[in-house]
Design a protein around this motif. Structure first.
Motif, PDB file in Angstrom:
ATOM      1  N   GLY A   1      10.112  18.506   3.532  1.00 36.51           N
ATOM      2  CA  GLY A   1       9.776  19.680   4.329  1.00 36.51           C
ATOM      3  C   GLY A   1      10.768  20.844   4.160  1.00 36.51           C
ATOM      4  N   LEU A   2      11.945  20.485   4.386  1.00 42.42           N
ATOM      5  CA  LEU A   2      13.002  21.654   4.188  1.00 42.42           C
ATOM      6  C   LEU A   2      12.888  22.287   2.886  1.00 42.42           C
ATOM      7  CD1 LEU A   2      15.752  20.214   6.353  1.00 42.42           C
ATOM      8  CD2 LEU A   2      14.496  22.544   6.839  1.00 42.42           C
ATOM      9  N   THR A   3      12.733  21.181   1.823  1.00 48.23           N
ATOM     10  CA  THR A   3      12.771  21.540   0.249  1.00 48.23           C
ATOM     11  C   THR A   3      11.756  22.638   0.165  1.00 48.23           C
ATOM     12  OG1 THR A   3      13.742  19.745  -0.353  1.00 48.23           O
ATOM     13  CG2 THR A   3      12.706  20.960  -2.147  1.00 48.23           C
ATOM     14  N   LEU A   4      10.400  22.433   0.709  1.00 51.51           N
ATOM     15  CA  LEU A   4       9.312  23.049   0.422  1.00 51.51           C
ATOM     16  C   LEU A   4       9.491  24.489   1.214  1.00 51.51           C
ATOM     17  CD1 LEU A   4       6.413  20.619   0.861  1.00 51.51           C
ATOM     18  CD2 LEU A   4       7.039  21.516  -1.262  1.00 51.51           C
ATOM     19  N   ALA A   5      10.082  24.334   2.394  1.00 48.92           N
ATOM     20  CA  ALA A   5      10.441  25.770   3.172  1.00 48.92           C
ATOM     21  C   ALA A   5      11.189  26.421   2.395  1.00 48.92           C
ATOM     22  CB  ALA A   5      10.574  25.181   4.540  1.00 48.92           C
ATOM     23  N   THR A   6      12.369  26.125   1.964  1.00 44.49           N
ATOM     24  CA  THR A   6      13.396  26.763   1.357  1.00 44.49           C
ATOM     25  C   THR A   6      13.399  27.109  -0.044  1.00 44.49           C
ATOM     26  OG1 THR A   6      14.936  24.922   1.348  1.00 44.49           O
ATOM     27  CG2 THR A   6      14.820  26.207   3.396  1.00 44.49           C
ATOM     28  N   ASP A   7      12.513  26.188  -0.788  1.00 49.91           N
ATOM     29  CA  ASP A   7      12.558  26.337  -2.197  1.00 49.91           C
ATOM     30  C   ASP A   7      13.955  25.676  -2.649  1.00 49.91           C
ATOM     31  OD1 ASP A   7      10.959  26.240  -4.384  1.00 49.91           O
ATOM     32  OD2 ASP A   7      11.832  28.218  -4.813  1.00 49.91           O
ATOM     33  N   ASP A   8      14.768  24.858  -1.981  1.00 49.96           N
ATOM     34  CA  ASP A   8      16.117  24.409  -2.317  1.00 49.96           C
ATOM     35  C   ASP A   8      15.993  22.920  -2.660  1.00 49.96           C
ATOM     36  OD1 ASP A   8      18.651  23.607  -2.686  1.00 49.96           O
ATOM     37  OD2 ASP A   8      19.421  24.889  -0.926  1.00 49.96           O
ATOM     38  N   GLY A   9      16.062  22.270  -3.596  1.00 49.43           N
ATOM     39  CA  GLY A   9      16.106  20.913  -3.923  1.00 49.43           C
ATOM     40  C   GLY A   9      17.060  20.114  -3.154  1.00 49.43           C
ATOM     41  N   ARG A  10      18.356  20.808  -2.801  1.00 45.36           N
ATOM     42  CA  ARG A  10      19.391  20.206  -2.131  1.00 45.36           C
ATOM     43  C   ARG A  10      19.069  19.369  -0.980  1.00 45.36           C
ATOM     44  NH1 ARG A  10      24.006  24.481  -2.569  1.00 45.36           N
ATOM     45  NH2 ARG A  10      22.159  25.787  -1.837  1.00 45.36           N
ATOM     46  N   TRP A  11      17.821  19.915  -0.076  1.00 47.07           N
ATOM     47  CA  TRP A  11      17.717  19.387   1.058  1.00 47.07           C
ATOM     48  C   TRP A  11      16.861  18.037   0.667  1.00 47.07           C
ATOM     49  CZ3 TRP A  11      19.434  20.535   5.380  1.00 47.07           C
ATOM     50  CH2 TRP A  11      19.702  22.072   5.713  1.00 47.07           C
ATOM     51  N   ASP A  12      16.137  17.951  -0.354  1.00 44.27           N
ATOM     52  CA  ASP A  12      15.602  16.654  -0.729  1.00 44.27           C
ATOM     53  C   ASP A  12      16.585  15.427  -1.106  1.00 44.27           C
ATOM     54  OD1 ASP A  12      13.534  14.856  -1.749  1.00 44.27           O
ATOM     55  OD2 ASP A  12      13.334  15.559  -3.568  1.00 44.27           O
TER      56      ASP A  12
ATOM     57  N   GLY B   1       0.856  -1.334  -0.199  1.00 43.75           N
ATOM     58  CA  GLY B   1      -0.047  -0.063  -0.086  1.00 43.75           C
ATOM     59  C   GLY B   1       0.710   1.160  -0.411  1.00 43.75           C
ATOM     60  N   ILE B   2       1.851   1.274   0.729  1.00 45.66           N
ATOM     61  CA  ILE B   2       2.654   2.354   0.927  1.00 45.66           C
ATOM     62  C   ILE B   2       3.483   2.730  -0.581  1.00 45.66           C
ATOM     63  CG2 ILE B   2       4.928   3.292   1.931  1.00 45.66           C
ATOM     64  CD1 ILE B   2       3.950   1.805   4.644  1.00 45.66           C
ATOM     65  N   ALA B   3       4.001   1.536  -1.079  1.00 44.73           N
ATOM     66  CA  ALA B   3       4.737   1.817  -2.551  1.00 44.73           C
ATOM     67  C   ALA B   3       3.914   2.604  -3.527  1.00 44.73           C
ATOM     68  CB  ALA B   3       5.243   0.444  -2.891  1.00 44.73           C
ATOM     69  N   VAL B   4       2.402   2.182  -3.650  1.00 42.48           N
ATOM     70  CA  VAL B   4       1.572   2.644  -4.520  1.00 42.48           C
ATOM     71  C   VAL B   4       1.457   4.170  -4.150  1.00 42.48           C
ATOM     72  CG1 VAL B   4      -0.768   2.767  -5.387  1.00 42.48           C
ATOM     73  CG2 VAL B   4       0.393   0.567  -5.016  1.00 42.48           C
ATOM     74  N   THR B   5       1.236   4.381  -3.096  1.00 41.94           N
ATOM     75  CA  THR B   5       0.922   5.937  -2.413  1.00 41.94           C
ATOM     76  C   THR B   5       2.376   6.615  -3.122  1.00 41.94           C
ATOM     77  OG1 THR B   5       1.617   5.426  -0.364  1.00 41.94           O
ATOM     78  CG2 THR B   5      -0.784   5.460  -0.967  1.00 41.94           C
ATOM     79  N   LYS B   6       3.452   6.243  -2.788  1.00 47.80           N
ATOM     80  CA  LYS B   6       4.700   6.884  -2.951  1.00 47.80           C
ATOM     81  C   LYS B   6       4.979   7.189  -4.109  1.00 47.80           C
ATOM     82  CE  LYS B   6       7.216   5.317   1.248  1.00 47.80           C
ATOM     83  NZ  LYS B   6       8.135   4.289   1.752  1.00 47.80           N
ATOM     84  N   PHE B   7       4.675   6.133  -5.266  1.00 48.22           N
ATOM     85  CA  PHE B   7       5.164   6.050  -6.720  1.00 48.22           C
ATOM     86  C   PHE B   7       4.309   7.362  -7.166  1.00 48.22           C
ATOM     87  CE2 PHE B   7       7.228   1.956  -7.068  1.00 48.22           C
ATOM     88  CZ  PHE B   7       8.318   2.591  -7.520  1.00 48.22           C
ATOM     89  N   ALA B   8       2.867   7.377  -6.554  1.00 48.63           N
ATOM     90  CA  ALA B   8       2.015   8.435  -6.973  1.00 48.63           C
ATOM     91  C   ALA B   8       2.508   9.866  -6.787  1.00 48.63           C
ATOM     92  CB  ALA B   8       0.397   8.121  -6.479  1.00 48.63           C
ATOM     93  N   ALA B   9       3.019   9.911  -5.388  1.00 52.96           N
ATOM     94  CA  ALA B   9       3.386  11.003  -5.097  1.00 52.96           C
ATOM     95  C   ALA B   9       4.748  11.598  -5.862  1.00 52.96           C
ATOM     96  CB  ALA B   9       3.939  11.031  -3.533  1.00 52.96           C
ATOM     97  N   PHE B  10       5.601  10.492  -5.958  1.00 50.54           N
ATOM     98  CA  PHE B  10       6.989  10.860  -7.053  1.00 50.54           C
ATOM     99  C   PHE B  10       6.346  11.243  -8.297  1.00 50.54           C
ATOM    100  CE2 PHE B  10       9.554   9.121 -10.358  1.00 50.54           C
ATOM    101  CZ  PHE B  10      10.660   9.983 -10.275  1.00 50.54           C
ATOM    102  N   ALA B  11       5.275  10.468  -8.822  1.00 51.82           N
ATOM    103  CA  ALA B  11       4.818  11.148 -10.226  1.00 51.82           C
ATOM    104  C   ALA B  11       4.266  12.508 -10.263  1.00 51.82           C
ATOM    105  CB  ALA B  11       3.829  10.163 -10.714  1.00 51.82           C
ATOM    106  N   LEU B  12       3.774  12.868  -9.253  1.00 49.96           N
ATOM    107  CA  LEU B  12       3.223  14.111  -9.127  1.00 49.96           C
ATOM    108  C   LEU B  12       4.223  15.383  -9.001  1.00 49.96           C
ATOM    109  CD1 LEU B  12      -0.013  13.328  -7.552  1.00 49.96           C
ATOM    110  CD2 LEU B  12       0.295  14.119  -9.842  1.00 49.96           C
TER     111      LEU B  12
ATOM    112  N   TRP C   1       1.535  19.611  -1.476  1.00 47.04           N
ATOM    113  CA  TRP C   1       1.204  19.116  -0.132  1.00 47.04           C
ATOM    114  C   TRP C   1       1.214  17.386  -0.345  1.00 47.04           C
ATOM    115  CZ3 TRP C   1      -3.095  15.861  -1.308  1.00 47.04           C
ATOM    116  CH2 TRP C   1      -3.459  16.224  -2.704  1.00 47.04           C
ATOM    117  N   VAL C   2       1.274  17.043  -1.353  1.00 40.97           N
ATOM    118  CA  VAL C   2       0.992  15.497  -1.698  1.00 40.97           C
ATOM    119  C   VAL C   2       2.107  14.700  -0.923  1.00 40.97           C
ATOM    120  CG1 VAL C   2       1.233  13.624  -3.574  1.00 40.97           C
ATOM    121  CG2 VAL C   2      -0.314  15.695  -3.834  1.00 40.97           C
ATOM    122  N   PRO C   3       3.377  14.936  -1.322  1.00 43.09           N
ATOM    123  CA  PRO C   3       4.520  14.124  -0.466  1.00 43.09           C
ATOM    124  C   PRO C   3       4.305  14.272   1.209  1.00 43.09           C
ATOM    125  CG  PRO C   3       5.311  16.083  -1.273  1.00 43.09           C
ATOM    126  CD  PRO C   3       4.099  16.149  -1.733  1.00 43.09           C
ATOM    127  N   ILE C   4       3.697  15.127   1.635  1.00 42.70           N
ATOM    128  CA  ILE C   4       3.659  15.455   3.055  1.00 42.70           C
ATOM    129  C   ILE C   4       2.669  14.471   3.526  1.00 42.70           C
ATOM    130  CG2 ILE C   4       3.108  17.074   4.850  1.00 42.70           C
ATOM    131  CD1 ILE C   4       5.824  17.695   3.599  1.00 42.70           C
TER     132      ILE C   4
END
Length: 314
Positions: free
Chosen positions: A181-192, A19-30, A114-117
């Protein structure tokens, strides 16, 4: 550990991870988040690992054959070792690759923020249920052992594997949540990317621990000190056995123990009497330690040369 306890923990983990894998792949795709991709691959690897454990348990139940006279109990160890390799290569190394790639080419999360969170919070809840099931099943046999002692001493690999996988999954989800969360807060993809690298390091470390423990089981571990004590006490419970000259044990599988011992018997006994002593001693050992499936007892005359645990007495 009973096979049923391990199977319940594996099935719970498998259902949660699918169940987790399906939701994570959907979040990655979005969103395109590398942390979500690493966690998606991690969940797929975990699901495959649980299937491997189920297959190993089924194959280990096969009856002994002339080619494999001691049965197939160690197949559970083989499949547990394969799990550690899969976790290392598919989960850990992929996450490290993806993380370093994202550090060198950072990308902010611009859409569906908001999806990945939400997905990670739901995944933490599902993984917590699986982890709770594994803890409950482990507590049925763990006794007074600490968790580290339980993982190191367990002869059945399924529960330690599921425990470590679920623990790593929960920590990985927290790391992914922090990175996203840090990527969304700072708009810096390096945190991801940093969160993904941390997930990779975590999975590699857990895979190494699993490999070390299952390798020891594959090589052939002896019975625990408690089991050895019960076996020796059973052998000496009748005065017809003067002492245990020496004894060796080895697990043929999680619930199959081989016992080989040389015991001292009175020098005046006839062949019939010695045979009776051996049969009675075997029965006592099986009653005291039910997993002692294969027992070889060699009678000898005690000349008082060797002490308990010493070499054979001629």
């Amino acid at each position: 550990m009973s096979t049923g306890s391990g199977t319940r923990a594996i099935v719970a983990a498998l259902g949660a991870n699918l169940g987790i894998a399906v939701t994570k792949f959907a979040a990655f795709a979005l969103t395109g988040s590398s942390s979500m991709l690493a966690e998606s691959i991690h969940s797929v690897a975990d699901s495959g690992n649980q299937l491997l454990l189920l297959v190993g348990g089924r194959r280990a139940a096969r009856a002994a054959t002339p080619q494999h006279p001691f049965g197939y109990g160690r197949e559970r160890y083989v499949y547990a070792f394969i799990v550690s390799v899969v976790l290392f290569s598919v989960g850990g190394l992929f996450a490290l690759y993806e993380g370093f790639h994202k550090l060198n080419h950072p990308e902010p999360i611009d859409s569906w923020q908001w999806v990945p969170i939400v997905v990670l919070l739901v995944a933490i809840g599902l993984e917590s249920f699986s982890f709770r099931t594994a803890i409950h099943e482990s507590n049925l046999t763990r006794g007074s052992l600490s968790w580290v002692q339980f993982i190191r001493r367990a002869k059945a690999p399924e529960l330690p594997v599921v425990l470590l996988e679920d623990f790593a999954a929960l920590i990985g989800l927290v790391l992914a949540l922090a990175g996203v969360g840090l990527t969304l807060a700072t708009d810096d993809g390096r945190w991801d990317g940093a969160g993904t690298v941390c997930i990779g390091v975590l999975l590699v470390c857990v895979a190494v621990v699993l490999a070390i423990e299952t390798k020891s089981l594959l090589l052939g571990e002896g019975a625990t000190a408690e089991s050895v004590g019960r076996i020796e006490a059973a052998l000496l419970a009748d005065t017809s056995v003067l002492r245990v000259i020496h004894m060796k044990t080895m697990h043929l599988g999680p619930e199959e123990l081989l016992v080989a011992a040389k015991i001292a018997v009175p020098p005046t006994g006839s062949a019939t009497e010695v045979a009776r002593v051996i049969d009675a001693a075997e029965a006592r050992v099986r009653a005291a330690e039910p997993i002692a499936r294969v027992i070889y007892l060699e009678p000898d005359i005690d000349h008082g040369v060797a002490g308990p645990g010493d070499g054979p007495v001629d």
